[in-house]
Scaffold this active site. Sequence first.
Site, short mmCIF file in Angstrom:
data_model
loop_
_atom_site.label_atom_id
_atom_site.label_comp_id
_atom_site.label_asym_id
_atom_site.label_seq_id
_atom_site.Cartn_x
_atom_site.Cartn_y
_atom_site.Cartn_z
CD GLU A 17 34.61 -48.09 -37.82
OE1 GLU A 17 33.70 -48.71 -38.64
OE2 GLU A 17 34.04 -48.14 -36.45
CG HIS B 148 32.24 -42.72 -37.16
ND1 HIS B 148 31.08 -42.83 -36.55
CD2 HIS B 148 33.23 -43.33 -36.06
CE1 HIS B 148 30.84 -43.44 -35.67
NE2 HIS B 148 32.16 -44.12 -35.37
CG HIS C 24 31.89 -41.70 -30.79
ND1 HIS C 24 32.76 -42.03 -30.06
CD2 HIS C 24 31.55 -42.45 -31.94
CE1 HIS C 24 33.50 -43.25 -30.91
NE2 HIS C 24 32.50 -43.23 -31.67
CD GLU D 99 20.38 -24.40 -36.83
OE1 GLU D 99 21.09 -24.15 -37.67
OE2 GLU D 99 20.75 -24.41 -35.87
CG HIS E 144 29.45 -46.66 -32.26
ND1 HIS E 144 30.40 -47.74 -32.55
CD2 HIS E 144 30.39 -45.69 -32.71
CE1 HIS E 144 31.36 -47.42 -33.00
NE2 HIS E 144 31.52 -45.93 -32.99
#
Length: 273
Positions: free
Chosen positions: A116, A139, A141, A169, A210
């Site tokens: 990525e 990144h 999950h 918040e 994803h």
Amino acid sequence: MTKFVDSPYVLNMREVTRESYNRYWDERNGGNVSYRLLAEEVESYEDVHEVKASFELGFDASAIAGYYYLVTGTGRYFRNVYSRPTLDLGLVKISADGQSYDIVWGFEDGGKPTSEFPSHLMSHIERLKVNPEQRVVFHCHPTNLIAMSFTQPLDERHLSRILWKMQAESIVVFPQGIGVIPYMTPGTNDIGVKTSEKMAEFQAVLWPHHGLFASGVTLDETYGLVEVIEKAAMIFSQVGAQGGKILQEITDQELQEIAEFFGMTPHAGFLDL
């Protein structure tokens, strides 16, 4: 001179990746992080001056030519980064023409940056335009947020409002809301382009079914952004588990008042006022 493995940047990356793995956000080799470093933060270390390998990027990264990035490796497990950082992390330098990068530290067993990496760099380029202080792309999950992408409309306003209303918040931490791209194959330049387009407007972008791409000034701040988004998604999941009937909520007017109190501006058009 000291070695780069002992730098605060590597230590911080080790800690954050371990914590993310412990939260079940990065199963197996899922997830990746990149951290832009300045030349003056890197070049005093004795072991970052030799090019170990060079690779083409496959897109024009001239906007970040000469920058260094500390990045996790392709196929590597977050759970291992803490104990073997010189294998699972690498420091790379973007070439002067922005077409390739050099590995100057880490990946000692021949590894490479995450698949990525182009998506990360495209997002870095866009976030630099928004806020030059932002140096991290993360990144992962997050379980409850991914679950929402199966049950809720993939609409930025809709999802942002839910997440804002789950806790006070949220609107303070991500007043822009959350961006959304269509489902796309990960690891491609196409998904990188779509994500970066959203990163021009949002600090966090959902990859449906994803995971999440998030950006920030520091690793801790960026990790905290993910924490808050996922906590809101978790509360939403718990509301559903308790029957889903909401008897009281934070109103749009109250959200606006919270944002104003903390000096934040909610995404235009996302609140009904």
